[in-house]
Design an enzyme around this catalytic site. Structure first.
Site, mmCIF file in Angstrom:
data_model
loop_
_atom_site.group_PDB
_atom_site.id
_atom_site.type_symbol
_atom_site.label_atom_id
_atom_site.label_comp_id
_atom_site.label_asym_id
_atom_site.label_seq_id
_atom_site.Cartn_x
_atom_site.Cartn_y
_atom_site.Cartn_z
ATOM 1 N N LYS A 80 0.848 -1.304 0.116
ATOM 2 C CA LYS A 80 0.032 -0.119 0.282
ATOM 3 C C LYS A 80 1.044 1.596 0.298
ATOM 4 O O LYS A 80 1.727 0.960 0.650
ATOM 5 C CB LYS A 80 -1.159 0.002 1.083
ATOM 6 C CG LYS A 80 -1.938 1.099 1.136
ATOM 7 C CD LYS A 80 -3.015 -0.097 0.698
ATOM 8 C CE LYS A 80 -4.657 0.803 0.132
ATOM 9 N NZ LYS A 80 -5.166 -0.413 -0.308
ATOM 10 N N ASP A 98 -6.527 4.620 -4.522
ATOM 11 C CA ASP A 98 -7.553 4.293 -3.410
ATOM 12 C C ASP A 98 -8.270 5.464 -3.161
ATOM 13 O O ASP A 98 -8.211 6.647 -3.831
ATOM 14 C CB ASP A 98 -6.510 3.733 -1.963
ATOM 15 C CG ASP A 98 -6.739 3.286 -1.363
ATOM 16 O OD1 ASP A 98 -7.739 2.022 -1.107
ATOM 17 O OD2 ASP A 98 -7.587 3.351 0.350
HETATM 18 N N1 GLU Z 1 -7.150 -0.252 -3.848
HETATM 19 C C1 GLU Z 1 -8.298 -1.366 -3.733
HETATM 20 C C2 GLU Z 1 -8.177 -2.105 -2.264
HETATM 21 O O1 GLU Z 1 -7.849 -1.687 -1.318
HETATM 22 C C3 GLU Z 1 -7.500 -2.042 -4.675
HETATM 23 C C4 GLU Z 1 -6.211 -1.755 -5.122
HETATM 24 C C5 GLU Z 1 -5.582 -2.644 -6.323
HETATM 25 O O2 GLU Z 1 -6.452 -2.466 -6.883
HETATM 26 O O3 GLU Z 1 -4.436 -2.574 -6.226
HETATM 27 O O4 GLU Z 1 -8.310 -3.534 -2.206
#
Ligand code: GLU
Length: 422
Positions: free
Chosen positions: A107, A147
């Site tokens: 993340k 996100d």
């Molecule tokens: N931000 C989204 C999540 O928390 C998607 C993450 C992604 O697609 O890599 O799942």
């Protein structure tokens, strides 16, 4: 105790369950998962439009890659700090493992209120972030996505910056970022996919439980995820009786059409005044707060905003029968215990909101193979992935009498542990 340690506690429970139920030795892998594999901290200088120089703190935390390259979004918010990003990275590791994707977890984040920047400032900050983390990113290394507080436009700037630095024309490098705009090699349906996934998972559950439909639903949070899940559930014929954004919420016993509310929000900036001008019958409609929306008499409560909103102060007051966690980490451990004792079913975040990362995986495949997927194909293959994951979680839930969260965490840990053994 910080939120990372709290999340580890949930994982520790999964470790004990695996040991007791299946005699699996997972001690070692659990110890490994206690720390992220790499923590990247960066300082981002930004020249504001008025010439002032400011500095922002950014992170990319790569939690684990036993199952494949790191994958996870980038968040822009004033809540961003190392503990938050580390927790969300761990949840990505577990989410990808649970769904059966060949991906690990990461993340990123920048401590900034994106609404406080002009478009030009936002672009410069986003490009600077990529320059700082460039070495660690790529389709075989780590693939960021949107996100909270970021979107396809920001991903487009980021991938553009990435390609500029790499000086290569390989189309496969487009898979370095997902959640790009459709015009820029993004995937049809990616933006709606998290919401679509929530709708699909909820339907699997209500079918198993023979729930009476239409459902009465309250949604906290009206960003991309909250809006889309509300829209899909409305289109299915359910009643969206309450909605809220960061400024407050609205309730109407006859229900709202989320698309009309979104149109209003886009034109006026907030949904809390929607009632005044749009619904004339007075008794059934009221303004509510972001706390009150959680305590309404509904069938399904959908937290789709931020962390820890369901906690020991309000868990006893929740009247919903099902909680669909579209936000990451909206329920504290204390609240989870209270909800379990009250027989309220919580569909855990790593299952409920996994539609986004599944679609991101499709976007990677589309880019790497230079294909063009249709929205129909995206949603149909998404359903297949979610069906498999849901059935597995349900199997553990029924056979071993676990909560859905414990089932999901146990399956995820088992899969990572198997990869580690290999
Ligand atoms: N931000 C989204 C999540 O928390 C998607 C993450 C992604 O697609 O890599 O799942």
């Amino acid at each position: 105790m910080g939120i990372f340690d709290n999340t580890l506690k949930k994982l520790e429970k999964a470790k004990e369950i695996l040991k007791n139920l299946e005699g699996q030795k997972v001690e070692e892998v659990f110890e490994i998962l206690k720390s992220p594999q790499r923590v990247i901290t960066v300082t981002l200088p930004l020249k504001r439009d008025d010439g002032k120089l400011e500095f922002y703190k950014g992170y990319r935390i790569e939690h684990n890659n036993f199952l494949g390259p790191y994958k996870g979004g980038i968040r822009y918010s004033l809540y961003v700090d190392e503990d938050e990003i580390k927790t969300l990275a761990l949840l990505m590791t577990l989410k990808c493992a649970l769904i059966g994707l060949p991906l690990g977890g990461a993340k990123g984040g920048v401590n900034v209120d994106p609404k406080s920047l002009s478009e030009g400032e936002l672009e410069r900050l986003s490009r600077e972030y990529v320059r700082k983390i460039y070495d660690f990113i790529g389709p075989e290394k780590d693939i960021p996505a949107p996100d909270v507080g970021t979107n396809s436009k920001i991903m487009d700037w980021m991938v553009d910056e990435y390609l500029k630095i790499s000086k290569k024309k390989d189309i496969y490098l487009l898979a370095s970022f997902t959640g790009k705009s459709v015009q820029n090699h993004g995937l049809e349906g990616r933006e709606e996919a998290t919401g679509k996934g929530g709708e699909i998972i909820l339907e699997f559950l209500t079918k198993k439980l023979n729930f009476k439909e239409p459902l009465k639903i309250a949604v906290q949070g009206f960003g991309n995820v909250g809006y889309n899940v509300a829209k899909f559930l409305f289109e299915k014929g359910h009643k969206i009786v309450a909605l809220s954004d960061s400024k407050g919420g609205i309730y109407c016993q006859d229900g709202f059409d989320p698309t009309l509310v979104m149109k209003w929000k886009e034109e006026r900036g907030s949904i809390s005044d929607y009632l005044k001008e749009n619904i004339n019958d007075s008794k059934s409609k009221i303004k509510i707060t972001n706390e009150e929306i959680l305590e309404l008499e509904v069938d399904v409560l959908i937290p789709a905003a931020i962390e820890n909103v369901i906690n020991q102060d309000n868990a006893n007051k929740i009247k919903a029968k099902i909680i669909l966690e579209m936000a990451n980490n909206p329920t504290t451990n204390e609240a989870q215990k209270i909800l379990e004792s009250r027989k309220i079913i919580v569909i855990p975040d790593i299952l409920a909101n996994s539609g986004g990362v599944v679609a991101s995986y499709f976007e990677m495949l589309q880019n790497i193979k230079n294909e063009k997927w249709t929205k129909g194909r995206v949603f149909s293959e998404l359903k297949d992935y979610l069906f498999k994951a849901f059935e597995e979680v349900w199997y553990y839930f029924e056979k071993f009498n676990l909560s859905l969260r414990d089932s999901a965490f146990t399956i995820a840990l088992k899969r990572i542990s198997q990869a580690y053994q290999l």
